[in-house]
Design a protein around this motif. Structure first.
Motif, mmCIF file in Angstrom:
data_model
loop_
_atom_site.group_PDB
_atom_site.id
_atom_site.type_symbol
_atom_site.label_atom_id
_atom_site.label_comp_id
_atom_site.label_asym_id
_atom_site.label_seq_id
_atom_site.Cartn_x
_atom_site.Cartn_y
_atom_site.Cartn_z
ATOM 1 N N GLU A 70 1.748 -10.214 3.578
ATOM 2 C CA GLU A 70 1.860 -9.772 2.187
ATOM 3 C C GLU A 70 1.351 -8.348 1.999
ATOM 4 O O GLU A 70 1.560 -7.736 0.961
ATOM 5 N N LEU A 71 0.630 -7.853 2.973
ATOM 6 C CA LEU A 71 0.157 -6.475 2.924
ATOM 7 C C LEU A 71 1.315 -5.514 2.667
ATOM 8 O O LEU A 71 1.178 -4.531 1.938
ATOM 9 N N ALA A 72 2.455 -5.821 3.284
ATOM 10 C CA ALA A 72 3.619 -4.951 3.110
ATOM 11 C C ALA A 72 4.386 -5.365 1.864
ATOM 12 O O ALA A 72 4.736 -6.529 1.710
ATOM 13 N N GLN A 73 4.601 -4.396 1.003
ATOM 14 C CA GLN A 73 5.345 -4.685 -0.215
ATOM 15 C C GLN A 73 6.682 -3.971 -0.152
ATOM 16 O O GLN A 73 6.745 -2.762 0.002
ATOM 17 N N PRO A 74 7.751 -4.771 -0.280
ATOM 18 C CA PRO A 74 9.102 -4.227 -0.088
ATOM 19 C C PRO A 74 9.400 -3.035 -0.986
ATOM 20 O O PRO A 74 10.141 -2.129 -0.602
#
Length: 934
Positions: free
Chosen positions: A270-274
């Motif tokens: 979830e660290l990466a946000q699209p």
RNA sequence: GGGCGGUUAGCUCAGCUGGUUAGAGCGCCUGCCUUACAAGCAGGAGGUCGCAGGUUCGAGUCCUGCACUGCCCACCA
């Protein structure tokens, strides 16, 4: 009475003399109340205030002065109202700040602290402290701060240090202190961890770089964005969001870290946000708090690529040894050269800087000690929510609660040398860490005797957060504590609401909860029924910041610092204190403006000269007269305490007595609500605008045996004057302690009934002394006098010429009142003779009318007719405008139906007045041969 | 990104719970060394209360939006 006073008030010598006297006489020392059965003295209400401890090597600035002025006003006010009043002073060792100063000093000799070694360095800091420490306390003395100097503390005093160790051990034993390797804010210059609060964020123009990482086993690249490209050397993964379909096909694949040729996994997190950037993010667990958490979730290695100076270390391969920014340049250049740099965008970043030295903070993985804060915060929140502690102004309540709700664990260890050393020891053999009250002899695990104390010290705020409990004797159960804890009030700037206030609440509640007093101590202290309260204080008053005249925050680097001692030197402490009080409306910052101080210096001079006036007259009329010790200190009602009782006889007596009581009521109310500006302004207006401008002028004939005044009358006037002056001085004393002390002592010719006015009773309003009739009559009289002065100016009457006037009083009572005070009118308006007439004078030129009287100055006018017509027209215009408004309102049925009767009544009265004014002004205009053009 | 203030006279600021004519200090203008005070006294000029709406019999004061300005908090590359 001493009438040989210098004509102009010179504060300098007088102020230092009384400041010394107060200290020498220990007037503000509060010994521990004696044991034994409660006496009247020990059952007085208690007021306790803790001084926010200034840094030991600090110098007084305007913020301190505002803070201390407000505290001193409140403290003196309470003391004079009969509270047992304790104001506890002390200084803070101020870990980082002080260490920095000494390091800077060392640097002049070309040395660093490590050149000296810990012990020698600390010795040097103590030396420094001896030399410069406490300067700020000397400066406080100059302000007249009425603290208890016998109880002065320093946060590294042995008893306080002992309490700090005790607290640490207890929290550790309760599982609220833990040690661990986490990402903390690291200052590479101070070489220490700092807490979140010590990082100040600043928006700066930065860049967002996009870097392409080759995906192993494909010809693809995955592109990530970063603002700190040098940290890529420590990357151990790339994260994409599981929902992000662009990267579904790369799940489970590996990428090759450019420059380092390390294989790193592509993970989903979830660290990466699209939505952001490319949707893919590099993961550097050792250099970013978010990445750190992600690293834990995915069990990633943590590769630390920097050292404590923020230079690249051996893990950074060929970049080792470079400063972080130099490394950044090289990394970017290399990426570019090798074709991995995909893009560069302008980007605003919130750069974190060290609060102390301004160096850019680096998130760094390190072993630190933390306080598990939530359990403490829960209770601290409740204390404010429940109203056990009130915060004024109450918007800070919300701010406080918000902060408590979003609080993170507090990093309390510092890699400094100056401070309270953490009471923990490491075994050299098995690396076991032991927390203990005293140095252990052997390792609890392996029995080795090779133990070394942990070198870290505690955050300064750890010890200052404990002050309310530790200064009163905790962990012992003392009588001081039974009597003075919880403290009553805390006055501080909002800057340290979180740093200090919040921590004191957390610690106070935690350590006083269940710290029940030994019943015997409670009993013996005479304060037995005090509620068991764990909160460190019941009320917090937050004041504003002092800025410079341009509203800029004062800072040394800007060079706009106003030195309070310099201001004091030029205008006097009293005037400076008064300025700060008068400008301190709750809520807004203060733009310090010297012209105000200059005005209040004039106020001090006014008081001084009023005193000279009093002394001269009393000396002449009745030299033996002086205040009698009667009620001083007993809290008797104002004007009647401590002096010949004020016996109102004349109108001006009844009036001033009434006014004094009203002002007294207002001042007490204002102070109750910390409305310092209101208290100050009320006193100013009363003393200057009513007492000096009117009362003193009105009693002159009595003092001079004129207008039929005999010796008895003169003596009575003197007595009342002395009485009132004494009361006014006491009313003003908390704000202007020096001049009031000087005059008060002079009134008693060096033999005062008490050692100081500071111990005398504060005036209390007596509603029975309110005299509406006197105030109304006086207002009419003032109105008449001002009207005549006005007319004289308009008619350009020579200042020295006395003119006859004609007065038409609208009611016989008013006529009688004016007749009775005829002398005053003649003197104050320079009138030769008053003739009362039976018809309106309104239409005459050189006349003025009010609701109660018409007055006409009999003088052959030498006026500029045209100019006078202009003035009248303007006047008329104003009247008619208001009248139109007024008529509109009165014609409105809704208004008549809904507005309160008193408002409608007033409006109607005003209508009549306005109509008559309109008519009269028109008449005057015609009389001058003018016509209306509007 | 959230939150909180400020905007009233040339300058610095008051104006608490909406109510008759919006105040002060400094500065400015006029005149006075009147035996407490020239650091003073007397008189005076100067404001469509940031803008636009709204609520109300009535708004500087309450509500909404906007503008400008300051501050605090915030681990999003």
């Amino acid at each position: 009475m001493p009438h040989e006073l210098p004509k102009a008030y010179e504060p300098g010598a007088i102020e230092t003399r009384w400041a010394d006297y107060w200290i020498k006489e220990k007037l503000f020392s509060v010994p521990t109340p004696p044991p034994g059965p409660p006496s009247e003295k020990t059952t007085r209400p208690v007021f306790t205030l803790l001084l926010p401890p200034p840094n030991v090597t600090g110098r007084l600035h305007m913020g301190h002065m505002l803070n201390q002025t407000q505290m001193d006003i409140i403290v003196r006010w309470h003391r004079m109202r009969g509270f047992t009043t304790l104001w506890l002073p002390g200084t803070d060792h101020a870990g980082i700040a002080t260490q920095m100063m000494v390091e800077r000093d060392l640097a002049k000799e070309g040395k660093k602290r490590r050149d000296l070694g810990r012990e020698k360095f600390i010795a040097r800091v103590w030396e420094w402290k001896k030399l410069y420490g406490g300067a700020i306390l000397d400066q406080m003395k100059r302000l007249g701060a009425s603290v208890d100097w016998d109880r002065e503390y320093f946060t590294m005093d042995e008893n306080l240090s002992h309490a700090v160790r005790e607290v640490f051990v207890r929290l550790y034993e309760e599982g609220l202190i833990y040690r661990g390797k986490y990402i903390v804010n690291w200052c590479p210059r101070c070489e220490t961890a700092i807490s979140d609060l010590e990082v100040k964020h600043e928006d700066v123009a930065g860049k967002l770089w996009e870097i392409r990482y080759p995906v192993i086993g494909t010809k693809e690249f995955i592109t990530v964005a970063t603002t700190r490209p040098e940290t890529m050397l420590g990357d151990t993964a790339i994260a994409v969001n599981a929902r992000d379909e662009r990267y579904t096909h790369l799940h489970g694949k590996k990428a090759l870290l450019p420059l380092m040729q390390r294989e790193i996994p592509i993970i989903t997190d979830e660290l990466a946000q699209p939505e952001f950037g490319t949707g893919a993010v590099k993961v550097t667990p050792a250099h970013d708090p978010n990445d750190f958490q992600a690293g834990l979730r995915h069990d990633l290695p943590q590769i630390d690529v920097m050292d404590e100076h923020a230079h690249m270390n051996a893990n950074a391969g060929r970049y080792a040894g470079l400063d972080r920014y130099e490394a950044r340049k090289r990394v970017l250049a290399d990426l570019q050269a090798q074709g991995f740099l995909a893009g560069e965008k302008d980007y605003t970043i919130a750069l974190g800087k060290c609060d102390r030295c301004g160096t850019v903070v680096e998130p760094r993985l390190s072993e630190q000690w933390f306080i598990k804060i939530k359990p403490l915060a829960e209770r601290a929140k409740e204390a404010v929510e429940s109203g056990e502690i009130t915060i004024v102004p109450d918007n800070y309540r919300t701010i406080y609660l918000n902060w408590m709700n979003n609080i993170y664990d507090w990093c309390i260890s510092r890699q400094l040398w100056w401070g309270h050393r953490i009471p923990a020891w490491t075994c050299a053999k098995c690396k076991n860490v032991m927390v203990a009250r005293e140095a252990p002899l052997t390792c609890g695990k392996c029995a080795s005797t090779e133990l070394e104390q942990v070198s870290d010290v505690l955050d300064t705020w750890f010890s200052s957060g404990l002050l309310p409990v530790t200064t009163l004797g905790w962990p012992e159960k003392t009588r001081d504590q039974a009597v003075f804890y919880p403290t009553t009030l805390l006055i501080t700037a909002y800057e340290i609401l979180f740093f200090w206030v919040a921590r004191m609440i957390m610690f106070g509640c935690h350590f006083m909860q269940g710290h029940e007093q030994d019943p015997a101590i409670k009993q013996a202290s005479g304060w037995g029924d005090k509620k068991d309260d764990s909160v460190p204080f019941r009320q917090v008053y937050i004041h504003a910041l002092v800025r410079d005249a341009e509203r800029q925050k004062m800072s040394k680097t800007k060079g706009n610092v106003v030195d309070p001692l310099d201001v004091i030197e030029r205008f006097g402490t009293d005037a400076t204190r008064f300025t700060l009080a008068a400008m301190a409306a709750p809520g807004t910052d203060i733009a310090f403006n010297e012209s105000r101080t200059d005005g209040y210096r004039a106020f001090a001079n006014k008081i001084w000269n009023a005193a000279r006036f009093m002394f001269m007259n009393v000396d002449r009329v009745e030299p033996g007269l002086r205040p009698t010790p009667a009620d001083v200190g007993a809290g008797a009602s104002p004007v009647q305490s401590g002096i010949p009782v004020f016996r109102p006889d004349t109108l001006e007596d009844r009036w001033i007595l009434s006014r004094f009581n009203r002002v007294t009521a207002d001042v007490n109310d204002a102070l109750e609500a910390y409305r310092f500006h209101e208290a100050a302004n009320r006193i100013y207006d009363f003393f200057w605008g009513e007492f000096c401008d009117w009362y003193l002028e009105l009693i002159k004939p009595s003092l001079n045996f004129e207008e039929g005044a005999d010796k008895t009358a003169a003596c009575a006037a003197c007595a009342n004057l002395v009485s009132l002056f004494d009361s006014a001085l006491r009313l003003l004393h908390p704000i202007m302690p020096f001049i009031t002390e000087e005059i008060w002592q002079a009134m008693y010719e060096g033999k005062p009934p008490l050692k100081s006015i500071a111990l005398a009773a504060y005036p209390r309003a007596d509603e029975k002394q309110f005299d509406l009739a006197a105030e109304t009559e006086m207002a009419i009289l003032q109105d008449l006098i001002v009207s005549v002065r006005n007319l004289r100016a308009e008619l350009k009457v020579e200042p020295k010429v006395k003119v006859p006037i004609e007065v038409f009083a609208h009611e016989s009572e008013i006529r009688a009142m004016i007749e009775h005070n005829q002398g005053a009118v003649e003197r104050l308006a320079n009138v030769e003779k008053i003739t009362f007439v039976e018809t309106s004078l309104a239409n005459r030129a050189g006349a003025r009318s009010t609701a109660r009287f018409d007055v006409h100055v009999v003088y052959e006018r030498k006026i500029d007719v045209a100019a006078e017509c202009e003035r009248l027209k303007k006047e008329l215009e104003k009247i008619e405008k208001e009248l139109a408004n007024n008529q509109k309102q009165l014609g409105n049925e809704q208004f008549l139906a809904k507005a309160p009767a008193s408002v409608v009544e007033g409006m109607k009265r005003r209508a009549v007045e306005l109509k008559s004014l309109q008519e009269k002004t028109l008449g005057q205009l015609k009389g001058l041969g003018g016509s209306r053009t509007t």
